[in-house]
Design a protein around this motif. Structure first.
Motif, PDB file in Angstrom:
ATOM      1  N   UNK A 178      86.582  28.979  18.950  1.00 56.33           N
ATOM      2  CA  UNK A 178      85.550  28.376  19.802  1.00 56.33           C
ATOM      3  C   UNK A 178      85.040  27.067  19.195  1.00 56.33           C
ATOM      4  N   UNK A 179      84.794  27.088  17.888  1.00 54.47           N
ATOM      5  CA  UNK A 179      84.282  25.881  17.228  1.00 54.47           C
ATOM      6  C   UNK A 179      85.323  24.770  17.278  1.00 54.47           C
ATOM      7  N   UNK A 180      86.574  25.135  17.016  1.00 54.12           N
ATOM      8  CA  UNK A 180      87.655  24.150  17.009  1.00 54.12           C
ATOM      9  C   UNK A 180      87.872  23.570  18.410  1.00 54.12           C
ATOM     10  N   UNK A 181      87.828  24.445  19.407  1.00 50.12           N
ATOM     11  CA  UNK A 181      87.999  23.981  20.787  1.00 50.12           C
ATOM     12  C   UNK A 181      86.926  22.980  21.173  1.00 50.12           C
ATOM     13  N   UNK A 187      73.000  35.568  15.859  1.00 49.29           N
ATOM     14  CA  UNK A 187      73.260  34.322  16.583  1.00 49.29           C
ATOM     15  C   UNK A 187      74.147  33.425  15.735  1.00 49.29           C
ATOM     16  N   UNK A 188      75.229  33.979  15.250  1.00 51.24           N
ATOM     17  CA  UNK A 188      76.055  33.222  14.312  1.00 51.24           C
ATOM     18  C   UNK A 188      76.749  32.054  14.981  1.00 51.24           C
ATOM     19  N   UNK A 189      77.325  32.244  16.165  1.00 47.52           N
ATOM     20  CA  UNK A 189      78.103  31.167  16.763  1.00 47.52           C
ATOM     21  C   UNK A 189      77.269  29.924  17.078  1.00 47.52           C
ATOM     22  N   UNK A 190      76.068  30.067  17.679  1.00 48.09           N
ATOM     23  CA  UNK A 190      75.278  28.843  17.888  1.00 48.09           C
ATOM     24  C   UNK A 190      74.976  28.127  16.577  1.00 48.09           C
ATOM     25  N   UNK A 191      74.728  28.904  15.516  1.00 45.12           N
ATOM     26  CA  UNK A 191      74.469  28.309  14.210  1.00 45.12           C
ATOM     27  C   UNK A 191      75.687  27.529  13.731  1.00 45.12           C
ATOM     28  N   UNK A 192      76.870  28.108  13.870  1.00 44.13           N
ATOM     29  CA  UNK A 192      78.106  27.428  13.477  1.00 44.13           C
ATOM     30  C   UNK A 192      78.315  26.160  14.292  1.00 44.13           C
ATOM     31  N   UNK A 193      78.044  26.237  15.588  1.00 41.98           N
ATOM     32  CA  UNK A 193      78.190  25.051  16.438  1.00 41.98           C
ATOM     33  C   UNK A 193      77.223  23.949  16.022  1.00 41.98           C
ATOM     34  N   UNK A 194      76.014  24.351  15.655  1.00 38.22           N
ATOM     35  CA  UNK A 194      75.026  23.364  15.203  1.00 38.22           C
ATOM     36  C   UNK A 194      75.524  22.683  13.930  1.00 38.22           C
ATOM     37  N   UNK A 195      76.041  23.483  12.992  1.00 33.05           N
ATOM     38  CA  UNK A 195      76.585  22.903  11.753  1.00 33.05           C
ATOM     39  C   UNK A 195      77.730  21.956  12.068  1.00 33.05           C
ATOM     40  N   UNK A 196      78.648  22.412  12.927  1.00 34.53           N
ATOM     41  CA  UNK A 196      79.838  21.619  13.248  1.00 34.53           C
ATOM     42  C   UNK A 196      79.448  20.301  13.904  1.00 34.53           C
ATOM     43  N   UNK A 197      78.542  20.380  14.843  1.00 34.32           N
ATOM     44  CA  UNK A 197      78.118  19.173  15.553  1.00 34.32           C
ATOM     45  C   UNK A 197      77.449  18.193  14.595  1.00 34.32           C
ATOM     46  N   UNK A 198      76.617  18.735  13.726  1.00 34.76           N
ATOM     47  CA  UNK A 198      75.918  17.894  12.766  1.00 34.76           C
ATOM     48  C   UNK A 198      76.902  17.189  11.840  1.00 34.76           C
ATOM     49  N   UNK A 227      84.161  25.534  26.114  1.00 35.02           N
ATOM     50  CA  UNK A 227      85.070  25.603  24.969  1.00 35.02           C
ATOM     51  C   UNK A 227      84.560  26.542  23.892  1.00 35.02           C
ATOM     52  N   UNK A 228      83.251  26.455  23.606  1.00 34.14           N
ATOM     53  CA  UNK A 228      82.687  27.291  22.554  1.00 34.14           C
ATOM     54  C   UNK A 228      82.196  28.631  23.071  1.00 34.14           C
ATOM     55  N   UNK A 229      82.084  28.762  24.403  1.00 39.39           N
ATOM     56  CA  UNK A 229      81.694  30.047  24.973  1.00 39.39           C
ATOM     57  C   UNK A 229      80.252  30.439  24.739  1.00 39.39           C
ATOM     58  N   UNK A 230      79.390  29.458  24.467  1.00 42.85           N
ATOM     59  CA  UNK A 230      77.980  29.790  24.272  1.00 42.85           C
ATOM     60  C   UNK A 230      77.317  30.064  25.613  1.00 42.85           C
ATOM     61  N   UNK A 231      76.351  30.960  25.607  1.00 44.57           N
ATOM     62  CA  UNK A 231      75.512  31.148  26.789  1.00 44.57           C
ATOM     63  C   UNK A 231      74.578  29.942  26.885  1.00 44.57           C
ATOM     64  N   UNK A 232      73.929  29.800  28.013  1.00 48.00           N
ATOM     65  CA  UNK A 232      73.013  28.670  28.164  1.00 48.00           C
ATOM     66  C   UNK A 232      71.811  28.809  27.227  1.00 48.00           C
ATOM     67  N   UNK A 233      71.382  30.031  26.984  1.00 44.45           N
ATOM     68  CA  UNK A 233      70.279  30.226  26.037  1.00 44.45           C
ATOM     69  C   UNK A 233      70.714  29.840  24.623  1.00 44.45           C
TER      70      UNK A 233
END
Lengths: 187, 194
Positions: free
Chosen positions: A32-35, A69-80, A145-151
């Motif tokens: 998800x993060x890579x996508x 809530x690991x995936x949103x945290x990972x996405x935040x790190x990746x984006x940053x 791509x990352x499959x996050x919910x809107x929340x």
């Protein structure tokens, strides 16, 4: 073989010395993060940022408290991390969305499906997404791509839920226009 | 329900986040609003097309290999942790022994809970040995200020290790080192009394 332990268990086991538990977290969340990274920042950046993200996460897991809530945290790190690289490269001032006036549309390799059957359709759809305004593209890619919910998107980006939903709706409206043009072209 | 609200709830329903009440209200609106019904259908089709035609690439296997080989800085120096922690806690043990000597033979009181707020303030993102030092130092300073009050020394080694999420099996190794240090460094408590 996929690991059936939940994220909280994998984190606990990793902190107790089970390194394969970290592999389990990677296997579960890296696609998800890579996508997201590939489509948002381009394939050239995606692999390096993915590695930096997971290495940073591995070092920080001991302090991580929001274990559901690991995936949103990972996405935040990746984006940053990706935005840091963009800033260093472009040296441009950015707003909260990481606007980069020179940000190029990410290139991608066509899939076998596109080559054999839907070449034009696939290319047009992904080009349409790549052409979305930055904040709409951000929300769209985090969702699709990352499959996050809107929340979770709201949490990751620090924006109100309604803002995330509005941006997604505008993205879909823009894609509707772009794909309508495609249908006319194909007809 | 207004169309703008219906559009947002439609997205939440698609992502599985709408409550049953919201979904019911949405259905009621869609049954009466052709425009929203059409928009919802088009959005479903767009997402379906994207999901069918998008390119996907698996994450690189090399990154996984690097990740599993990586040693976090906090885990890299177990011996350093033991050395620094045992020195710091040995000092605390020496003080305890000194207090006991000054006050006379007595049973050490049960340690009251270390306030969580203060605990969180003292620990940081770096090496846990720094955390141990900070915690013990804070305790020693508190003990120093109210000399003779054993109640102010609040942290046992087990409590420190548990609160810092360090493996408890390190405590045994630590206890051996601490015992050795106490024997080496602690003064004869009776000597100070002359």
């Amino acid at each position: 073989m996929s690991d059936h332990r939940d994220d909280a268990t994998l984190i606990r086991d990793y902190l107790r010395g089970d390194r394969e538990a970290l592999g389990g977290l990677y296997d579960r969340h890296a696609p998800a993060v890579f996508g997201y990274l590939r489509k948002r920042f381009g394939p050239e950046e995606a692999e390096d940022v993915l590695q930096e993200t997971f290495l940073q996460a591995a070092d920080a897991l001991r302090r991580y408290t929001h274990r559901d809530r690991l995936r949103p945290w990972l996405l935040t790190l990746a984006r940053s991390r990706a935005l840091d690289r963009v800033r260093k490269r472009a040296r441009l001032r950015e707003g909260p969305w990481g606007e980069d006036k020179e940000e190029a549309v990410p290139r991608r390799e066509p899939s076998p499906l596109e080559r054999e059957v839907g070449r034009e359709t696939g290319r047009k759809i992904e080009s349409a997404v790549a052409g979305l305004p930055l904040h709409q593209r951000e929300i769209f890619l985090m969702r699709e791509e990352a499959g996050l919910s809107f929340r979770e998107i709201s949490l990751a980006l620090g924006i109100p839920l309604n803002t995330a939903l509005s941006h997604m709706r505008r993205a879909l409206i823009a894609l509707r226009v772009a794909l309508a043009d495609l249908e006319e072209t194909l007809d | 329900m207004e169309c703008e609200t219906a559009a947002r709830i439609a997205l939440l329903r698609e992502s599985g986040e709408a409550s049953s009440e919201e979904a019911a209200s949405l259905e009621e609106h869609l049954s009466a609003c052709a425009r929203c019904r059409e928009e919802a259908e088009v959005f479903r089709e767009i997402l379906s097309q994207y999901r069918s035609f998008r390119t996907q690439a698996p994450p690189p296997a090399a990154v996984r290999v690097e990740l599993l080989a990586h040693r976090p800085p906090s885990r890299a120096g177990t011996k350093k942790i033991l050395r620094l922690a045992s020195t710091a806690l040995a000092t605390a043990a020496v003080l305890l022994i000194a207090f006991a000597a000054i006050l006379g033979p007595r049973t050490l009181p049960l340690l009251p809970a270390f306030p969580e707020e203060e605990f969180q303030r003292l620990i940081g993102p770096g090496d846990p040995s720094d955390d141990i030092l900070a915690l013990v130092k804070a305790d020693l300073e508190a003990a120093d200020e109210s000399l003779g009050s054993l109640e102010t020394v609040r942290l046992a080694p087990e409590e420190i290790f548990r609160r810092l999420d360090l493996p408890l099996e390190l405590i045994d190794a630590f206890a051996d080192e601490l015992e050795e240090l106490k024997l080496q460094e602690s003064p004869d408590p009776w000597e100070s009394l002359g």
